[in-house]
Structure formats: C-alpha cells, structure tokens
Design an enzyme around this catalytic site. Structure first.
Site, short mmCIF file in Angstrom:
data_model
loop_
_atom_site.label_atom_id
_atom_site.label_comp_id
_atom_site.label_asym_id
_atom_site.label_seq_id
_atom_site.Cartn_x
_atom_site.Cartn_y
_atom_site.Cartn_z
N HIS A 69 -4.42 34.69 -17.29
CA HIS A 69 -5.10 35.30 -18.43
C HIS A 69 -6.45 35.81 -17.93
O HIS A 69 -7.49 35.49 -18.49
CB HIS A 69 -5.27 34.28 -19.56
N TYR A 100 -7.34 55.20 -6.71
CA TYR A 100 -6.11 55.26 -5.91
C TYR A 100 -5.49 53.89 -5.64
O TYR A 100 -4.29 53.77 -5.38
CB TYR A 100 -6.37 56.01 -4.58
N HIS A 148 -2.19 39.10 -24.24
CA HIS A 148 -1.80 37.88 -23.55
C HIS A 148 -2.42 37.78 -22.15
O HIS A 148 -3.31 36.95 -21.95
CB HIS A 148 -0.26 37.84 -23.48
N GLU A 153 6.34 29.43 -19.94
CA GLU A 153 6.73 30.81 -19.58
C GLU A 153 7.84 30.85 -18.54
O GLU A 153 8.03 31.87 -17.88
CB GLU A 153 5.52 31.59 -19.08
N TYR A 166 1.65 52.59 5.73
CA TYR A 166 0.53 52.05 6.50
C TYR A 166 -0.07 50.78 5.90
O TYR A 166 -0.66 49.99 6.62
CB TYR A 166 -0.60 53.08 6.61
N HIS A 185 0.98 34.29 -12.86
CA HIS A 185 0.68 34.76 -14.21
C HIS A 185 -0.68 34.20 -14.61
O HIS A 185 -0.89 32.98 -14.53
CB HIS A 185 1.76 34.29 -15.19
ZN LIG Z 1 0.24 33.17 -20.49
#
Ligand SMILES: [Zn+2]
Length: 225
Positions: free
Chosen positions: A106, A125, A167, A85, A220, A104
């Site tokens: 999964h 929120y 993914h 990736e 803040y 990254h």
């Molecule tokens: Zn991946």
C-alpha cells in the site's frame, strides 16, 4: 555445526526478509501488504506467502504459509492462515510463468494515484521498467475477492506491475529481489507523477518512443536482475 538450511527454509527466510525490507524502504507500512514466492518441490506445486494479520517483525519461517497452485488453503502443511490476498497471488502464478515472486504494498504515492483510479502514463521513460508504455490501474473490488484477483491479472497483462484502485499496487518478478526492486521503482514513478501533476499536466512520451525504450530495456536493461 548447524545443519545446512533447506531450500524451502531459505525461501521462507527470503520471503520474511522481503516483507521487512518493503516496510524499511518506506513502500509499505504496518501489517498491510504481503509477499510470496513460487515454490515447487516433489509433488508440491505452489507458493510460500506471508500470513494474515501478523507484524512482519514477529514472523518466523514456520509462520509462512505454503499454498498449492491448484487449490485454496492447505491446512495440513501450515499452522497459520495465509494473507487475505492469496487469491491474486495464486492466480498470478497460474497466469504468469514469468512470475517467481510477488510483492503487494500500500505504497503511499502509488496508492494515492490508485485512489483517484489513475494509472501512470509514459510521463517518464522508466515506465518501461514495468514492461510497457503505462502502468494500469485495475478497477476496484473488495480485498481478498476473486473479482479483485481477476482485475489484477487483467491489469498485469503484458506488464510486471499494476495499481489497484482504492487499494495499492502489485509488482512481480523473476525473484523476490526483482519484485521488490520493481515495487520501489513503481513507487518512485508514482511520486514523480504526483509531483509533476501539482504544477501542470505532464508531457506523455509518444507510443513510438516508448516502443524504442521498451525494446532497449529488453535488450540492454536488467530490470529483472
Ligand atoms: Zn492490500
């Protein structure tokens, strides 16, 4: 006495520690997922990224791959191939000057939502921790492709996190610690959203309220600390 660690060696160590921590925290399993940190020194401008296909427990600092921001692979500097990736890591660093690190994963709940091509609306929120009033889900594209990278960069516009359809997810930060902490927040929000949807349709906060919350986080909060 041992010699002091170089800044690059320290960052390589931190990338490995972050990759191991994301698995220890339960937001990633096995060899999936990857971690990088921006790295500039002398005339090198790029990032340090985990190698492809290696268990995090066995990675050593020399397995971390140095990748230039303006190119593809730099075989002369590294003995391993980078994560498959690497394109979206490179393109995020190019597009986002606020990104010093990328995680990254999964993560199970975030990825479950992504498998339904669902982003996460402002049902809570804390969505503002990712920079806006939702966390988008980027459209599906094959892993490792330029198309996936393009979708990810677009989904991150004005945000510090996104899901990737069918993914996983991406979190960026001003440091490895910030990116990892955000990935944990996103997975927590994904789990709560998933749970809430089991018993009904979650109430989504109005845009006007989320503007207030996002502004408060900017003033803040310390989501990037
Ligand atoms: Zn991946």
């Amino acid at each position: 006495m041992s010699a002091p660690r170089s800044a690059e060696r320290a960052l390589r160590d931190a990338v490995i520690a972050t990759a191991r921590e994301m698995n220890a925290l339960g937001i990633n399993r096995g060899k999936s997922g990857n971690v990088s940190a921006r790295w500039r020194k002398g005339n090198f401008d790029g990032y340090l990224i985990t190698p492809t296909g290696m268990p995090y427990a066995s990675i050593t600092p020399t397995d971390i791959v140095a990748m230039p921001i303006d190119g593809q692979t730099d075989a002369t500097r590294s003995r391993r191939r980078p994560s498959s990736e690497w394109r979206f890591h490179r393109d995020i660093y190019r597009a986002r000057h606020d990104a010093a690190a990328i995680v990254h994963t999964h993560a199970p709940f975030a990825t479950s939502l992504a498998c339904l091509c669902l982003g996460i609306p402002a049902f809570h929120y804390m969505i503002a921790v990712a920079g806006g009033d939702d966390i988008r889900c980027a459209p599906y594209a094959t892993f490792g492709t330029q198309a996936l990278s393009d979708h990810a960069v677009a989904a991150l516009e004005g945000r510090r996190a996104c899901l990737l359809a069918n993914h996983g997810m991406i979190a960026i930060g001003v440091s490895l610690a910030a990116a990892l902490a955000l990935a944990v927040e996103v997975e927590t929000l994904a789990e709560m959203y998933w749970r809430a949807r089991q018993i009904g349709e979650p109430v989504v906060l109005p845009a006007s309220e989320m503007e207030v919350v996002v502004a408060k986080f900017r003033t803040y909060g310390q989501p990037e600390s």
